[in-house]
Design a protein around this motif. Structure first.
Motif, PDB file in Angstrom:
ATOM      1  N   ARG A  34       0.832  -1.218   0.000  1.00  0.00           N
ATOM      2  CA  ARG A  34       0.000   0.000   0.000  1.00  0.00           C
ATOM      3  C   ARG A  34       0.866   1.267   0.000  1.00  0.00           C
ATOM      4  O   ARG A  34       0.566   2.216  -0.715  1.00  0.00           O
ATOM      5  CB  ARG A  34      -0.937   0.008   1.204  1.00  0.00           C
ATOM      6  N   ILE A  37       2.392   1.718  -3.502  1.00  0.00           N
ATOM      7  CA  ILE A  37       1.381   2.167  -4.460  1.00  0.00           C
ATOM      8  C   ILE A  37       1.060   3.657  -4.265  1.00  0.00           C
ATOM      9  O   ILE A  37       0.865   4.388  -5.233  1.00  0.00           O
ATOM     10  CB  ILE A  37       0.113   1.292  -4.342  1.00  0.00           C
ATOM     11  N   LYS A  38       1.021   4.105  -3.017  1.00  0.00           N
ATOM     12  CA  LYS A  38       0.767   5.531  -2.745  1.00  0.00           C
ATOM     13  C   LYS A  38       1.918   6.404  -3.248  1.00  0.00           C
ATOM     14  O   LYS A  38       1.707   7.499  -3.750  1.00  0.00           O
ATOM     15  CB  LYS A  38       0.563   5.772  -1.252  1.00  0.00           C
ATOM     16  N   PRO A  41       1.974   6.448  -7.750  1.00  0.00           N
ATOM     17  CA  PRO A  41       0.634   6.369  -8.346  1.00  0.00           C
ATOM     18  C   PRO A  41       0.699   6.276  -9.878  1.00  0.00           C
ATOM     19  O   PRO A  41       1.631   6.791 -10.501  1.00  0.00           O
ATOM     20  CB  PRO A  41      -0.038   7.659  -7.903  1.00  0.00           C
ATOM     21  N   SER A  44      -5.166   6.136 -14.180  1.00  0.00           N
ATOM     22  CA  SER A  44      -6.194   5.113 -14.317  1.00  0.00           C
ATOM     23  C   SER A  44      -6.517   4.877 -15.790  1.00  0.00           C
ATOM     24  O   SER A  44      -6.558   5.809 -16.589  1.00  0.00           O
ATOM     25  CB  SER A  44      -7.463   5.549 -13.573  1.00  0.00           C
ATOM     26  N   TYR A  77       1.227  -4.164 -10.554  1.00  0.00           N
ATOM     27  CA  TYR A  77      -0.020  -3.456 -10.346  1.00  0.00           C
ATOM     28  C   TYR A  77      -0.341  -2.529 -11.505  1.00  0.00           C
ATOM     29  O   TYR A  77       0.509  -2.191 -12.319  1.00  0.00           O
ATOM     30  CB  TYR A  77       0.001  -2.677  -9.024  1.00  0.00           C
ATOM     31  N   VAL A  79      -3.735   0.581 -12.417  1.00  0.00           N
ATOM     32  CA  VAL A  79      -4.951   1.233 -11.924  1.00  0.00           C
ATOM     33  C   VAL A  79      -5.988   1.183 -13.040  1.00  0.00           C
ATOM     34  O   VAL A  79      -5.765   1.688 -14.141  1.00  0.00           O
ATOM     35  CB  VAL A  79      -4.678   2.684 -11.474  1.00  0.00           C
ATOM     36  N   LYS A  83      -9.318   2.006  -9.495  1.00  0.00           N
ATOM     37  CA  LYS A  83      -9.048   0.969  -8.498  1.00  0.00           C
ATOM     38  C   LYS A  83      -7.678   0.383  -8.795  1.00  0.00           C
ATOM     39  O   LYS A  83      -7.382   0.014  -9.925  1.00  0.00           O
ATOM     40  CB  LYS A  83     -10.107  -0.131  -8.552  1.00  0.00           C
ATOM     41  N   THR A  84      -6.848   0.296  -7.772  1.00  0.00           N
ATOM     42  CA  THR A  84      -5.533  -0.318  -7.954  1.00  0.00           C
ATOM     43  C   THR A  84      -5.705  -1.825  -7.912  1.00  0.00           C
ATOM     44  O   THR A  84      -6.320  -2.375  -6.999  1.00  0.00           O
ATOM     45  CB  THR A  84      -4.558   0.150  -6.864  1.00  0.00           C
ATOM     46  N   TYR A  98      -7.784  -2.958  -4.750  1.00  0.00           N
ATOM     47  CA  TYR A  98      -7.854  -1.924  -3.739  1.00  0.00           C
ATOM     48  C   TYR A  98      -8.784  -0.817  -4.239  1.00  0.00           C
ATOM     49  O   TYR A  98      -8.658  -0.373  -5.370  1.00  0.00           O
ATOM     50  CB  TYR A  98      -6.471  -1.300  -3.491  1.00  0.00           C
TER      51      TYR A  98
END
Length: 99
Positions: A34, A37-38, A41, A44, A77, A79, A83-84, A98
């Motif tokens: 988490r 990922i933050k 970013p 999307s 990952y 987006v 949503k990730t 997520y």
């Protein structure tokens, strides 16, 4: 005869359960993922016609990104629809979503 049937059913049930199991991510790894990922970013994207569910394989056209520099985490990952989505690299299957 009954024992053979029971054994066959038990074996089939164990295979079904294995396919249905969710990926278990330890709380420590969850926190690290988490945070990563933050810090990193992504924009999307949209995937019309693809349902975001655990177990869904993403098309090869979707660019997934590695989680680099994090020991023992091999997931990638992307987006999608804000949503990730955590993806297993070999199969491109979604293992976690997520919100």
């Amino acid at each position: 005869m009954k024992i053979a049937v029971i054994a066959a059913l038990a074996l089939a049930t164990s295979f079904s359960a294995a396919w249905a199991q969710d990926v278990i991510i330890t709380p420590e790894r969850e926190t690290v993922i988490r945070e990563y990922i933050k810090k990193k970013p992504l924009a999307s994207i949209t995937l019309p016609g693809v349902e975001l569910n655990v177990g869904t394989a993403l098309p090869e056209t979707v660019e997934v990104h590695s989680i680099e520099g994090v020991p023992d985490v091999t997931y990638q990952y992307v987006v999608i629809d804000n949503k990730t989505v955590l993806v297993e690299p070999g199969t491109r299957k979604i293992v976690k979503i997520y919100n």
